[in-house]
Design a protein around this motif. Structure first.
Motif, mmCIF file in Angstrom:
data_model
loop_
_atom_site.group_PDB
_atom_site.id
_atom_site.type_symbol
_atom_site.label_atom_id
_atom_site.label_comp_id
_atom_site.label_asym_id
_atom_site.label_seq_id
_atom_site.Cartn_x
_atom_site.Cartn_y
_atom_site.Cartn_z
ATOM 1 N N HIS A 122 1.022 -1.168 -0.163
ATOM 2 C CA HIS A 122 0.272 0.187 -0.151
ATOM 3 C C HIS A 122 1.012 0.945 -0.106
ATOM 4 O O HIS A 122 2.108 1.549 0.398
ATOM 5 N N ASP A 126 -5.066 4.662 4.408
ATOM 6 C CA ASP A 126 -5.818 4.980 4.002
ATOM 7 C C ASP A 126 -7.068 5.619 5.441
ATOM 8 O O ASP A 126 -6.373 5.378 6.382
ATOM 9 N N HIS A 199 -13.263 6.633 1.056
ATOM 10 C CA HIS A 199 -12.104 6.418 1.922
ATOM 11 C C HIS A 199 -10.897 7.609 1.219
ATOM 12 O O HIS A 199 -11.504 7.701 0.136
ATOM 13 N N HIS A 201 -7.632 7.963 -0.047
ATOM 14 C CA HIS A 201 -6.072 7.023 -0.004
ATOM 15 C C HIS A 201 -5.318 8.815 0.054
ATOM 16 O O HIS A 201 -5.074 9.527 -0.919
HETATM 17 ZN ZN LIG Z 1 -4.971 3.316 -0.145
#
Ligand SMILES: [Zn+2]
Length: 219
Positions: A122, A126, A199, A201
């Protein structure tokens, strides 16, 4: 402080390697409070360089194999370009915000590994939140880029000093260009692009850095 050499590759850092890059690295580690040298850093890679670099990786909150003291590109890039002090504006002096999505915390951590991410990990942090929740500038800076991307959806890029903060999967962009102050609303949480639910990011890169140059988001 000037930038160090670009990342020379993990294999460069082995016992007995001699290079001005290693002395410059040691000096920077000392400046960052990570140096464990008894007699100062030298040009030859030693166990002490590795211990000192591991301290730097831990300072970036890396753990396990990511904090083994052998430089990787992510930690090196964070290290070689010092973070420029923010311009002294009234908002920056007292207005540093706690979260890019006020009231929300990280729900998926930076560097989490997984096969569904194109780099195998990732690249940001998030913040899950309902669609329409406000996203704010984490520091005073400037929106230097805004667009719509297949993966990141509607996005904004906030530049602060030598780093860019990417706000992705937005449902709305409130500001698309120019100066903003810490805490200003710049967009709203959404699930545009490649997202399974609403969400933010939130990703940090050296200014102008492409995908994969991410660093641990801090502000
Ligand atoms: Zn993310």
């Amino acid at each position: 402080m000037s930038a160090l050499a670009p990342f020379p590759g993990t294999a460069f850092f082995h016992k007995g390697q001699r290079s001005p890059v290693i002395s410059a690295m040691g000096k920077r580690l000392v400046a960052e409070g990570c140096g464990k040298y008894r007699e100062g850093p030298g040009p030859v890679w030693t166990e002490v360089d590795q211990q000192s670099y591991a301290a730097w990786q831990r300072k970036l909150k890396f753990a396990g194999a990511d904090a083994n003291g052998i430089p990787g590109k992510t930690s090196w890039d964070r290290f070689r370009v010092p973070k420029a002090p923010a311009a002294p504006t009234p908002a920056a002096s007292g207005g540093r915000v706690a979260s890019p999505v006020p009231g929300k915390g990280v729900t998926t951590a930076y560097r989490k590994k997984g096969p569904h991410w194109s780099l195998g990990y990732h690249t940001g942090a998030d913040y899950a939140a309902p669609k329409g929740a406000p996203c704010v500038a984490v520091r005073s800076g400037s929106i230097v880029r805004s667009g719509n991307d297949g993966s990141f959806g509607l996005f904004l890029v906030l530049r602060v000093g030598g780093f860019d903060f990417w706000y992705c999967h937005l449902s709305e962009r409130t500001v698309t260009r120019g100066s903003v102050k810490a805490g200003d609303k710049i967009g709203e949480v959404g699930s545009t692009g490649n997202a399974t639910g609403p969400h933010l990011h939130f990703e940090e890169r050296p200014a102008g850095g492409g995908f994969g140059s991410d660093v641990n988001p801090t502000w």
